[in-house]
Design a protein around this motif. Structure first.
Motif, PDB file in Angstrom:
ATOM      1  N   PRO A   3       0.804  -1.221   0.000  1.00 48.13           N
ATOM      2  CA  PRO A   3       0.000   0.000   0.000  1.00 48.13           C
ATOM      3  C   PRO A   3       0.843   1.282   0.000  1.00 48.13           C
ATOM      4  CG  PRO A   3      -0.818  -1.545   1.643  1.00 48.13           C
ATOM      5  CD  PRO A   3       0.466  -2.095   1.125  1.00 48.13           C
ATOM      6  N   ALA A   4       1.973   1.262   0.683  1.00 41.11           N
ATOM      7  CA  ALA A   4       2.808   2.469   0.734  1.00 41.11           C
ATOM      8  C   ALA A   4       3.358   2.817  -0.652  1.00 41.11           C
ATOM      9  CB  ALA A   4       3.955   2.274   1.722  1.00 41.11           C
ATOM     10  N   CYS A   5       3.845   1.831  -1.364  1.00 41.79           N
ATOM     11  CA  CYS A   5       4.374   2.082  -2.709  1.00 41.79           C
ATOM     12  C   CYS A   5       3.247   2.407  -3.686  1.00 41.79           C
ATOM     13  CB  CYS A   5       5.185   0.891  -3.204  1.00 41.79           C
ATOM     14  SG  CYS A   5       6.808   0.762  -2.426  1.00 41.79           S
ATOM     15  N   ALA A   6       2.094   1.753  -3.525  1.00 36.60           N
ATOM     16  CA  ALA A   6       0.947   2.037  -4.385  1.00 36.60           C
ATOM     17  C   ALA A   6       0.492   3.488  -4.196  1.00 36.60           C
ATOM     18  CB  ALA A   6      -0.193   1.074  -4.091  1.00 36.60           C
ATOM     19  N   GLU A   7       0.519   3.942  -2.954  1.00 35.08           N
ATOM     20  CA  GLU A   7       0.146   5.333  -2.666  1.00 35.08           C
ATOM     21  C   GLU A   7       1.153   6.303  -3.299  1.00 35.08           C
ATOM     22  OE1 GLU A   7      -0.368   8.197   1.220  1.00 35.08           O
ATOM     23  OE2 GLU A   7      -0.885   6.082   1.425  1.00 35.08           O
ATOM     24  N   GLU A   8       2.421   5.990  -3.194  1.00 33.23           N
ATOM     25  CA  GLU A   8       3.468   6.819  -3.808  1.00 33.23           C
ATOM     26  C   GLU A   8       3.301   6.839  -5.323  1.00 33.23           C
ATOM     27  OE1 GLU A   8       6.611   9.415  -3.719  1.00 33.23           O
ATOM     28  OE2 GLU A   8       5.683   8.505  -1.960  1.00 33.23           O
ATOM     29  N   HIS A   9       2.987   5.705  -5.901  1.00 35.74           N
ATOM     30  CA  HIS A   9       2.747   5.600  -7.347  1.00 35.74           C
ATOM     31  C   HIS A   9       1.585   6.497  -7.750  1.00 35.74           C
ATOM     32  CE1 HIS A   9       0.391   3.785 -10.643  1.00 35.74           C
ATOM     33  NE2 HIS A   9       1.574   3.647 -11.223  1.00 35.74           N
ATOM     34  N   ASP A  10       0.475   6.401  -7.025  1.00 32.11           N
ATOM     35  CA  ASP A  10      -0.708   7.202  -7.346  1.00 32.11           C
ATOM     36  C   ASP A  10      -0.418   8.695  -7.227  1.00 32.11           C
ATOM     37  OD1 ASP A  10      -1.977   4.794  -7.712  1.00 32.11           O
ATOM     38  OD2 ASP A  10      -3.130   4.895  -5.839  1.00 32.11           O
ATOM     39  N   LEU A  11       0.311   9.086  -6.202  1.00 34.84           N
ATOM     40  CA  LEU A  11       0.668  10.491  -6.022  1.00 34.84           C
ATOM     41  C   LEU A  11       1.536  10.968  -7.184  1.00 34.84           C
ATOM     42  CD1 LEU A  11       0.779  13.116  -4.410  1.00 34.84           C
ATOM     43  CD2 LEU A  11       2.709  12.153  -3.139  1.00 34.84           C
ATOM     44  N   GLU A  12       2.505  10.184  -7.562  1.00 36.80           N
ATOM     45  CA  GLU A  12       3.380  10.560  -8.670  1.00 36.80           C
ATOM     46  C   GLU A  12       2.595  10.668  -9.977  1.00 36.80           C
ATOM     47  OE1 GLU A  12       6.792  11.831 -10.545  1.00 36.80           O
ATOM     48  OE2 GLU A  12       6.438  11.600  -8.401  1.00 36.80           O
ATOM     49  N   CYS A  13       1.605   9.811 -10.170  1.00 39.83           N
ATOM     50  CA  CYS A  13       0.754   9.893 -11.358  1.00 39.83           C
ATOM     51  C   CYS A  13      -0.032  11.204 -11.393  1.00 39.83           C
ATOM     52  CB  CYS A  13      -0.198   8.703 -11.427  1.00 39.83           C
ATOM     53  SG  CYS A  13       0.595   7.155 -11.886  1.00 39.83           S
ATOM     54  N   VAL A  14      -0.552  11.598 -10.250  1.00 41.15           N
ATOM     55  CA  VAL A  14      -1.291  12.868 -10.163  1.00 41.15           C
ATOM     56  C   VAL A  14      -0.351  14.039 -10.458  1.00 41.15           C
ATOM     57  CG1 VAL A  14      -2.479  14.448  -8.589  1.00 41.15           C
ATOM     58  CG2 VAL A  14      -3.061  12.009  -8.599  1.00 41.15           C
ATOM     59  N   ILE A  15       0.825  14.029  -9.863  1.00 43.57           N
ATOM     60  CA  ILE A  15       1.795  15.107 -10.083  1.00 43.57           C
ATOM     61  C   ILE A  15       2.162  15.201 -11.558  1.00 43.57           C
ATOM     62  CG2 ILE A  15       4.190  15.828  -9.656  1.00 43.57           C
ATOM     63  CD1 ILE A  15       3.808  14.669  -6.789  1.00 43.57           C
ATOM     64  N   ARG A  16       2.442  14.070 -12.175  1.00 42.96           N
ATOM     65  CA  ARG A  16       2.805  14.067 -13.597  1.00 42.96           C
ATOM     66  C   ARG A  16       1.660  14.581 -14.463  1.00 42.96           C
ATOM     67  NH1 ARG A  16       7.011   9.695 -15.227  1.00 42.96           N
ATOM     68  NH2 ARG A  16       8.318   9.663 -13.365  1.00 42.96           N
ATOM     69  N   SER A  17       0.444  14.237 -14.107  1.00 42.60           N
ATOM     70  CA  SER A  17      -0.719  14.692 -14.861  1.00 42.60           C
ATOM     71  C   SER A  17      -0.872  16.214 -14.772  1.00 42.60           C
ATOM     72  CB  SER A  17      -1.975  14.004 -14.329  1.00 42.60           C
ATOM     73  OG  SER A  17      -3.117  14.504 -14.961  1.00 42.60           O
ATOM     74  N   VAL A  18      -0.716  16.756 -13.570  1.00 40.69           N
ATOM     75  CA  VAL A  18      -0.832  18.207 -13.377  1.00 40.69           C
ATOM     76  C   VAL A  18       0.280  18.938 -14.122  1.00 40.69           C
ATOM     77  CG1 VAL A  18      -0.675  20.051 -11.648  1.00 40.69           C
ATOM     78  CG2 VAL A  18      -2.079  18.037 -11.198  1.00 40.69           C
ATOM     79  N   VAL A  19       1.495  18.433 -14.029  1.00 41.43           N
ATOM     80  CA  VAL A  19       2.617  19.071 -14.729  1.00 41.43           C
ATOM     81  C   VAL A  19       2.391  19.018 -16.233  1.00 41.43           C
ATOM     82  CG1 VAL A  19       5.084  18.870 -15.258  1.00 41.43           C
ATOM     83  CG2 VAL A  19       4.286  18.705 -12.893  1.00 41.43           C
ATOM     84  N   LYS A  20       1.967  17.876 -16.733  1.00 40.74           N
ATOM     85  CA  LYS A  20       1.721  17.733 -18.172  1.00 40.74           C
ATOM     86  C   LYS A  20       0.649  18.716 -18.633  1.00 40.74           C
ATOM     87  CE  LYS A  20       0.591  14.328 -21.686  1.00 40.74           C
ATOM     88  NZ  LYS A  20       0.276  12.922 -21.966  1.00 40.74           N
ATOM     89  N   ARG A  21      -0.432  18.807 -17.870  1.00 43.19           N
ATOM     90  CA  ARG A  21      -1.515  19.727 -18.219  1.00 43.19           C
ATOM     91  C   ARG A  21      -1.024  21.173 -18.179  1.00 43.19           C
ATOM     92  NH1 ARG A  21      -5.281  18.714 -14.334  1.00 43.19           N
ATOM     93  NH2 ARG A  21      -4.683  20.554 -13.177  1.00 43.19           N
ATOM     94  N   SER A  22      -0.217  21.502 -17.192  1.00 46.26           N
ATOM     95  CA  SER A  22       0.299  22.868 -17.059  1.00 46.26           C
ATOM     96  C   SER A  22       1.209  23.236 -18.220  1.00 46.26           C
ATOM     97  CB  SER A  22       1.069  23.018 -15.744  1.00 46.26           C
ATOM     98  OG  SER A  22       0.212  22.836 -14.659  1.00 46.26           O
ATOM     99  N   CYS A  23       1.911  22.269 -18.731  1.00 49.28           N
ATOM    100  CA  CYS A  23       2.847  22.534 -19.830  1.00 49.28           C
ATOM    101  C   CYS A  23       2.136  22.771 -21.151  1.00 49.28           C
ATOM    102  CB  CYS A  23       3.836  21.378 -19.973  1.00 49.28           C
ATOM    103  SG  CYS A  23       4.995  21.273 -18.603  1.00 49.28           S
ATOM    104  N   THR A  24       0.889  22.373 -21.254  1.00 47.63           N
ATOM    105  CA  THR A  24       0.159  22.560 -22.506  1.00 47.63           C
ATOM    106  C   THR A  24      -0.695  23.828 -22.495  1.00 47.63           C
ATOM    107  OG1 THR A  24      -1.700  21.202 -21.753  1.00 47.63           O
ATOM    108  CG2 THR A  24       0.065  20.084 -22.968  1.00 47.63           C
ATOM    109  N   GLU A  25      -0.849  24.427 -21.336  1.00 51.47           N
ATOM    110  CA  GLU A  25      -1.644  25.644 -21.247  1.00 51.47           C
ATOM    111  C   GLU A  25      -0.812  26.829 -21.726  1.00 51.47           C
ATOM    112  OE1 GLU A  25      -2.945  25.962 -17.204  1.00 51.47           O
ATOM    113  OE2 GLU A  25      -4.185  24.165 -17.350  1.00 51.47           O
ATOM    114  N   ALA A  26      -1.446  27.693 -22.512  1.00 46.96           N
ATOM    115  CA  ALA A  26      -0.766  28.879 -23.032  1.00 46.96           C
ATOM    116  C   ALA A  26      -0.981  30.058 -22.086  1.00 46.96           C
ATOM    117  CB  ALA A  26      -1.297  29.218 -24.415  1.00 46.96           C
ATOM    118  N   ALA A  27       0.042  30.869 -21.961  1.00 49.06           N
ATOM    119  CA  ALA A  27      -0.084  32.085 -21.153  1.00 49.06           C
ATOM    120  C   ALA A  27      -0.995  33.070 -21.888  1.00 49.06           C
ATOM    121  CB  ALA A  27       1.288  32.707 -20.935  1.00 49.06           C
ATOM    122  N   PRO A  28      -1.761  33.847 -21.145  1.00 48.25           N
ATOM    123  CA  PRO A  28      -2.628  34.846 -21.789  1.00 48.25           C
ATOM    124  C   PRO A  28      -1.787  35.859 -22.571  1.00 48.25           C
ATOM    125  CG  PRO A  28      -3.143  34.630 -19.443  1.00 48.25           C
ATOM    126  CD  PRO A  28      -1.908  33.838 -19.700  1.00 48.25           C
ATOM    127  N   ALA A  29      -2.328  36.340 -23.657  1.00 52.72           N
ATOM    128  CA  ALA A  29      -1.629  37.310 -24.508  1.00 52.72           C
ATOM    129  C   ALA A  29      -1.260  38.560 -23.712  1.00 52.72           C
ATOM    130  CB  ALA A  29      -2.484  37.660 -25.712  1.00 52.72           C
TER     131      ALA A  29
END
Length: 86
Positions: A42-68
């Motif tokens: 469970p400890a490693c599974a929790e770490e895995h899930d957290l890392e997946c969430v972090i990667r998803s947020v970072v990926k989404r943030s990298c695709t967003e464009a800054a306002p003009a």
């Protein structure tokens, strides 16, 4: 008792392998080993899930464009700084 419990601490023993697992950088055998471990620790599974969430947020943030307006403001400020320096 899970592997990690027998090692005393999951974080140090497996964190690098978890990153390799998520990056798709493991051999087929190593991939199966980590998948099996995640199912039983469970400890490693929790770490895995957290890392997946972090990667998803970072990926989404990298695709967003800054306002003009933000871009224009930054470029204007750079121009002002360059004018003062010259």
């Amino acid at each position: 008792m899970s592997d990690c419990q027998s090692l005393g601490d999951c974080e140090d023993a497996r964190i690098e392998r978890l990153y390799e697992y998520l990056d798709g950088a493991l051999s087929h055998d190593d991939l199966a080993e980590i998948q099996e471990h995640l199912q039983g620790c469970p400890a490693c599974a929790e770490e895995h899930d957290l890392e997946c969430v972090i990667r998803s947020v970072v990926k989404r943030s990298c695709t967003e464009a800054a306002p003009a307006t933000l871009k224009a403001s930054i470029l204007e400020r750079i121009s002002q700084i360059q004018s003062v320096e010259h």
